[in-house]
Write a protein that holds these residues in place. Structure first.
Motif, PDB file in Angstrom:
ATOM      1  N   GLY A 180     128.410  25.936 -51.434  1.00  0.00           N
ATOM      2  CA  GLY A 180     129.071  26.979 -52.211  1.00  0.00           C
ATOM      3  C   GLY A 180     130.482  26.672 -52.619  1.00  0.00           C
ATOM      4  N   ILE A 181     130.955  25.434 -52.387  1.00  0.00           N
ATOM      5  CA  ILE A 181     132.321  25.071 -52.738  1.00  0.00           C
ATOM      6  C   ILE A 181     132.309  23.789 -53.572  1.00  0.00           C
ATOM      7  N   ILE A 182     132.931  23.840 -54.727  1.00  0.00           N
ATOM      8  CA  ILE A 182     133.160  22.656 -55.564  1.00  0.00           C
ATOM      9  C   ILE A 182     134.589  22.190 -55.325  1.00  0.00           C
ATOM     10  N   SER A 194     141.777  20.529 -55.487  1.00  0.00           N
ATOM     11  CA  SER A 194     141.526  21.835 -56.099  1.00  0.00           C
ATOM     12  C   SER A 194     140.104  22.231 -55.723  1.00  0.00           C
ATOM     13  N   PHE A 195     139.831  23.535 -55.718  1.00  0.00           N
ATOM     14  CA  PHE A 195     138.469  23.946 -55.356  1.00  0.00           C
ATOM     15  C   PHE A 195     138.068  25.213 -56.082  1.00  0.00           C
ATOM     16  N   PHE A 196     136.759  25.399 -56.162  1.00  0.00           N
ATOM     17  CA  PHE A 196     136.185  26.599 -56.757  1.00  0.00           C
ATOM     18  C   PHE A 196     134.994  27.007 -55.892  1.00  0.00           C
ATOM     19  N   ALA A 197     134.963  28.269 -55.491  1.00  0.00           N
ATOM     20  CA  ALA A 197     133.947  28.715 -54.529  1.00  0.00           C
ATOM     21  C   ALA A 197     133.382  30.059 -54.947  1.00  0.00           C
ATOM     22  N   THR A 198     132.256  30.411 -54.358  1.00  0.00           N
ATOM     23  CA  THR A 198     131.644  31.711 -54.628  1.00  0.00           C
ATOM     24  C   THR A 198     131.081  32.315 -53.351  1.00  0.00           C
ATOM     25  N   SER A 199     130.942  33.624 -53.385  1.00  0.00           N
ATOM     26  CA  SER A 199     130.365  34.355 -52.250  1.00  0.00           C
ATOM     27  C   SER A 199     128.850  34.388 -52.312  1.00  0.00           C
ATOM     28  N   SER A 204     122.197  27.110 -59.255  1.00  0.00           N
ATOM     29  CA  SER A 204     122.552  25.725 -59.568  1.00  0.00           C
ATOM     30  C   SER A 204     124.057  25.648 -59.773  1.00  0.00           C
ATOM     31  N   TYR A 205     124.550  24.439 -59.964  1.00  0.00           N
ATOM     32  CA  TYR A 205     125.995  24.226 -60.112  1.00  0.00           C
ATOM     33  C   TYR A 205     126.229  23.019 -61.008  1.00  0.00           C
ATOM     34  N   ASP A 206     127.472  22.887 -61.489  1.00  0.00           N
ATOM     35  CA  ASP A 206     127.949  21.672 -62.144  1.00  0.00           C
ATOM     36  C   ASP A 206     129.377  21.404 -61.704  1.00  0.00           C
ATOM     37  N   THR A 207     129.669  20.138 -61.423  1.00  0.00           N
ATOM     38  CA  THR A 207     131.053  19.712 -61.201  1.00  0.00           C
ATOM     39  C   THR A 207     131.545  18.862 -62.362  1.00  0.00           C
ATOM     40  N   ASN A 208     130.645  18.443 -63.232  1.00  0.00           N
ATOM     41  CA  ASN A 208     130.990  17.611 -64.373  1.00  0.00           C
ATOM     42  C   ASN A 208     130.993  18.452 -65.647  1.00  0.00           C
ATOM     43  N   LEU A 250     118.743  43.550 -61.564  1.00  0.00           N
ATOM     44  CA  LEU A 250     119.299  44.893 -61.436  1.00  0.00           C
ATOM     45  C   LEU A 250     118.284  45.954 -61.843  1.00  0.00           C
ATOM     46  N   SER A 251     118.056  46.909 -60.956  1.00  0.00           N
ATOM     47  CA  SER A 251     117.272  48.094 -61.295  1.00  0.00           C
ATOM     48  C   SER A 251     118.132  49.015 -62.152  1.00  0.00           C
ATOM     49  N   PRO A 252     117.554  50.024 -62.810  1.00  0.00           N
ATOM     50  CA  PRO A 252     118.365  50.962 -63.584  1.00  0.00           C
ATOM     51  C   PRO A 252     119.474  51.587 -62.734  1.00  0.00           C
ATOM     52  N   ASN A 253     120.671  51.586 -63.285  1.00  0.00           N
ATOM     53  CA  ASN A 253     121.869  52.163 -62.662  1.00  0.00           C
ATOM     54  C   ASN A 253     122.342  51.377 -61.436  1.00  0.00           C
ATOM     55  N   GLU A 254     121.777  50.226 -61.196  1.00  0.00           N
ATOM     56  CA  GLU A 254     122.208  49.398 -60.058  1.00  0.00           C
ATOM     57  C   GLU A 254     123.360  48.501 -60.487  1.00  0.00           C
ATOM     58  N   GLU A 255     124.302  48.258 -59.560  1.00  0.00           N
ATOM     59  CA  GLU A 255     125.386  47.331 -59.836  1.00  0.00           C
ATOM     60  C   GLU A 255     125.477  46.275 -58.747  1.00  0.00           C
ATOM     61  N   ARG A 256     126.084  45.163 -59.102  1.00  0.00           N
ATOM     62  CA  ARG A 256     126.238  44.042 -58.170  1.00  0.00           C
ATOM     63  C   ARG A 256     127.656  43.518 -58.295  1.00  0.00           C
ATOM     64  N   GLU A 257     128.293  43.245 -57.154  1.00  0.00           N
ATOM     65  CA  GLU A 257     129.644  42.684 -57.128  1.00  0.00           C
ATOM     66  C   GLU A 257     129.607  41.326 -56.441  1.00  0.00           C
ATOM     67  N   MET A 258     130.459  40.437 -56.904  1.00  0.00           N
ATOM     68  CA  MET A 258     130.512  39.086 -56.331  1.00  0.00           C
ATOM     69  C   MET A 258     131.919  38.525 -56.483  1.00  0.00           C
ATOM     70  N   ILE A 259     132.187  37.482 -55.723  1.00  0.00           N
ATOM     71  CA  ILE A 259     133.518  36.874 -55.672  1.00  0.00           C
ATOM     72  C   ILE A 259     133.439  35.411 -56.099  1.00  0.00           C
ATOM     73  N   PHE A 260     134.416  35.002 -56.918  1.00  0.00           N
ATOM     74  CA  PHE A 260     134.694  33.587 -57.154  1.00  0.00           C
ATOM     75  C   PHE A 260     136.144  33.342 -56.757  1.00  0.00           C
ATOM     76  N   ILE A 261     136.414  32.163 -56.204  1.00  0.00           N
ATOM     77  CA  ILE A 261     137.776  31.829 -55.776  1.00  0.00           C
ATOM     78  C   ILE A 261     138.149  30.452 -56.317  1.00  0.00           C
ATOM     79  N   LEU A 262     139.283  30.385 -56.997  1.00  0.00           N
ATOM     80  CA  LEU A 262     139.859  29.138 -57.503  1.00  0.00           C
ATOM     81  C   LEU A 262     141.154  28.887 -56.765  1.00  0.00           C
TER      82      LEU A 262
END
Length: 783
Positions: A180-182, A194-199, A204-208, A250-262
């Motif tokens: 989970g960390i580039i 330097s780094f980029f991460a997610t919760s 999939s991912y790309d570093t290039n 997502l179901s109707p009226n559903e929400e999702r939260e997530m984190i990215f960190i640079l």
């Protein structure tokens, strides 16, 4: 046309359409880790020093504009359509859009086909990284399958080499992915990256970068987003990116939260531990709340209630916020100054301390110490320095006979005296600081004395301060090799500095020093008045042939703004001459968008005058409205008791006044810009170089300390307003040395200036004393 509005309750500027005339930006971070975020997500990030530790790349003056940045792509799996919450870079027309710039954060919100999305960018707890808090919600009646892609384009830390040595940079940089960390770093570094991460669990991912974008594509149509998956690329060379693909159902009226960190680290092994708490959405939100609280504490040291709502808005929020940003980054890093060669200006940073002294005096003291360390043993000083390395710099003005600017060292005196008045910390004057040779040591008082001595020992034929490479006006380059060019402005600044030194020396009972600085002042005052009074105004300078600038005898450049305002600020002008100076400023220099720097502007390039004549008439220093100079005229008007004129000059450059005129102004209406094209330019009224300008600090000083008249002194707090005659009064709160002063000013007779009565806690007195820390003090001022 209007592109947004002020949300006064939230302390935000809300942009309601993405196609602003220029990128309207904000800053995140507190001066260590920092970044620029535009209203469409454009911008870049850096750690401590944007030249020597750049994290992400930005293409300056680019077509298409404002690329790249911090991007979130949303892809509908069923249709293959994709878009960005902030409009760029895909530029899909959204059903709704907004950008909310707040103090230290930016929120982009967009809705497209019943999917709402929000991205909040901020730096938590002064850490070495930034958070992207992403929220998506299904507003429709059917389930939706989405993919969330991130995009952060890495930069080689040396931002100059990233642009100029492409072969080497693209051969050495390495991108890796683990759990989970580039990470992104040059081959020679094993721990620093330097780094980029997610919760989130990733698809999939790309570093290039090339793998993510694809051949002959751009950020607007990346192949990874179009195809619905990254390539899991490892970058062994070329360009790097922090890209993740995350599946979201997502179901109707559903929400999702997530984190990215640079972010940036010097210990790659500690990344997971350092960021783990902030990968939790609730912890990130708690950090965001702490950020808001810290900014509220910062601005609450001074709050005002005047009859002018726009003035209140700026003095209570936006002007203070901009002052802190300029304090953090001087003129180093913006969309106009690119964080490459300029560094932190000495004169700029010294003046910037004046705008934050009331709120963060301890931080101002530390910056002043860094500036003093840039001084040479003979009293002159570097023109700029780089915060990461401490390396000094010399600016862009041409070097002929001299390699120094005639004003830089003198601003230290104003900054130090401002600090002492705010804190009462006279012990600071005894603090020992090394000169820039890193060997010779002197006290702060000795450094200041040396600054005075340098100008005293470098005078020209008229007894005025030698101009050196330039004075405050970097483009007035009069030294062509003879070394006799003189600056009237630097001579006036020297007089102001001498008066400040007299004030310090008198309080410390240093009689010989009082005599020394008084003599310095009187000698220079006489030289200015004998050589530089032109009948209706003061001359500006004498060139290397002894010819005058800023005189009736000149065809162009007859009158300059600074030698009029500073004749009054330095107290060298008689009352009669001061009155005539200000009348001339209003007659020849004032316009509806502000006071121009010189009139008439120079029409052709003139090597004997230098950079000022490289600009066409009406641009920047050549007849443009260089806004930094305008508050000096406001201060001069208050010294003369002209509250109506001081306020007129204040309100005509107040950015909020031009919120409905944004198509002409072009730059952000929530901060001051450096310059506006002047009356001799065909595009009169267009602004440029927003955010990082001394206009911010000096307008704050002019408004709070001179128009409202609330000024700290060594042993008291002065309230001596110079306000518009139609004001019935105003209220303010001012925290001073730990006591909160509740101030009410009443103006029953409709005057501009003059205090009849001072009533402190119900008792009439002749001054407002310093009260114990933690107490409150009620002050009533009757004009």
């Amino acid at each position: 046309m209007q592109y947004g509005y002020f949300d006064q309750k939230a302390h935000e500027y809300v942009i309601t359409r993405p196609d602003t005339p220029t990128p309207w930006i904000n800053y995140i971070g507190s001066g260590k880790y920092g970044g620029i975020v535009s209203n469409t997500g454009g911008g870049y990030s850096f750690h401590k020093d944007p030249r020597n530790r750049r994290l992400t790349r930005y293409r300056y003056n680019n077509v298409p504009m404002d690329r790249p940045g911090r991007y979130i792509y949303i892809r509908d799996v069923a249709t293959g359509e994709y878009w960005n919450p902030g409009y760029q870079p895909v530029q899909r027309k959204l059903d709704s859009y907004s950008c909310r710039h707040g103090m230290g954060y930016t929120v982009l919100e967009g809705e497209y086909k019943a999917i709402s999305s929000q991205v909040t960018y901020f730096v938590p707890d002064d850490m070495d990284f930034e958070i992207w808090l992403v929220k998506v919600k299904n507003l429709g009646h059917a389930p939706r399958s989405l993919q969330i892609f991130s995009y952060s384009e890495f930069c080689f830390w040396d931002a100059v080499k990233d642009q100029q040595n492409v072969d080497w940079v693209q051969q050495i940089n390495q991108g890796r992915y683990e759990d989970g960390i580039i990470t992104w770093h040059p081959h020679e570094y094993k721990n620093t990256c330097s780094f980029f991460a997610t919760s989130e669990e990733i698809n999939s991912y790309d570093t290039n970068l090339e793998s993510f974008i694809g051949k002959y594509r751009s950020e607007a149509n990346p192949i990874a987003v179009e195809m619905g998956a990254c390539a899991n690329s490892i970058s062994y060379r070329m360009n790097g990116v922090g890209a993740f693909c995350i599946d979201v159902n997502l179901s109707p009226n559903e929400e999702r939260e997530m984190i990215f960190i640079l972010g940036f680290t010097e210990n790659k092994a500690s990344i997971r531990n350092d960021i783990s708490k902030y990968l939790d959405v609730n912890e990130a939100k708690a950090a965001f709340s702490r950020l808001n609280k810290s900014w509220e504490e910062y601005i609450n040291k001074v709050q005002v209630q005047t009859p002018d709502d726009d003035m209140n808005l700026f003095l209570n929020v936006w002007n203070q916020y901009q002052c802190k940003t300029t304090f953090n980054w001087s003129r180093f890093v913006s969309l106009y100054q690119l964080g490459l060669g300029r560094g932190m200006g000495i004169r700029d940073s010294a003046q910037d301390t004046l705008g934050v002294m009331h709120s963060i005096p301890s931080e101002a003291r530390e910056l002043i110490k860094k500036l003093i360390h840039c001084q040479y043993t003979d009293g002159r000083i570097y023109h700029l320095f780089f915060p990461l390395t401490g390396e000094g710099g010399f600016g862009d003005a041409p070097v002929k006979k001299f390699d120094w600017y005639s004003d830089d060292h003198l601003w230290l005196i104003l900054a130090v005296n401002s600090y002492i008045k705010e804190t009462g910390d006279f012990e600071f004057l005894n603090c020992s600081i090394l000169y820039n040779d890193d060997t010779t040591e002197a006290t702060v008082m000795e450094h200041l004395d040396n600054a005075m001595n340098f100008t005293y020992n470098h005078k020209g034929p008229n007894g005025l301060a030698l101009a050196g490479r330039a004075d405050w006006n970097d483009t007035l380059n009069l030294d062509v090799g003879k070394g006799i060019a003189e600056s009237v402005f630097s001579s006036m600044l020297y007089c102001r500095a001498a008066l400040e030194m007299v004030e310090i020396a008198k309080y410390m009972k240093l009689e010989q020093s009082v005599e020394k600085y008084t003599n310095m002042y009187e000698e220079m005052k006489k030289a200015i008045n004998e050589s530089s009074w032109d009948g209706e105004w003061y001359k500006r300078a004498f060139d290397d042939e002894g010819n005058v600038l800023g005189s009736k005898e000149n065809e162009f450049g007859k009158i300059f703004i600074n030698s009029q305002s500073w004749a009054i600020i330095s107290l060298i002008a008689s009352k009669e001459k001061a009155k005539i100076c200000l009348e001339s400023v209003n007659k020849y220099l004032n316009t509806k968008y502000g006071i121009v720097s010189v009139y008439p502007a120079y029409k052709e390039f003139d090597e004997s005058k230098g950079g000022i004549t490289t600009y066409p008439p009406g641009a920047k220093e050549n007849g443009g409205i260089f806004l930094h100079t305008n508050p000096w005229v406001m201060i001069a008007e208050t010294i003369m008791g002209n509250g109506d004129m001081a306020y007129k000059y204040y309100e005509q450059i107040l950015p909020a006044r031009r919120n409905n005129d944004a198509d002409l102004l072009e730059v952000e209406p929530y901060v001051y810009c450096q310059n506006v094209l002047g009356k001799e330019h065909p595009q009169f009224g267009i602004g440029r170089n927003s955010w990082l300008t001394g206009t911010s600090a000096w307008n704050y000083v002019a408004a709070t300390q001179y128009i409202l008249g609330i000024r700290p002194e060594y042993e008291s707090l002065t309230v001596d307003p110079c306000i518009p005659s139609n004001w019935k009064g105003f209220k303010a709160t001012r925290e001073f040395r730990g006591c909160t002063y509740n101030i009410e000013v009443r103006n029953p007779d409709g005057v501009c200036r003059g205090v009849k009565r001072i009533i402190v806690d119900g008792v009439e007195t002749d001054r407002i004393p310093i009260k114990p820390k933690g107490t409150t003090c009620d002050c009533l001022i009757i004009m």
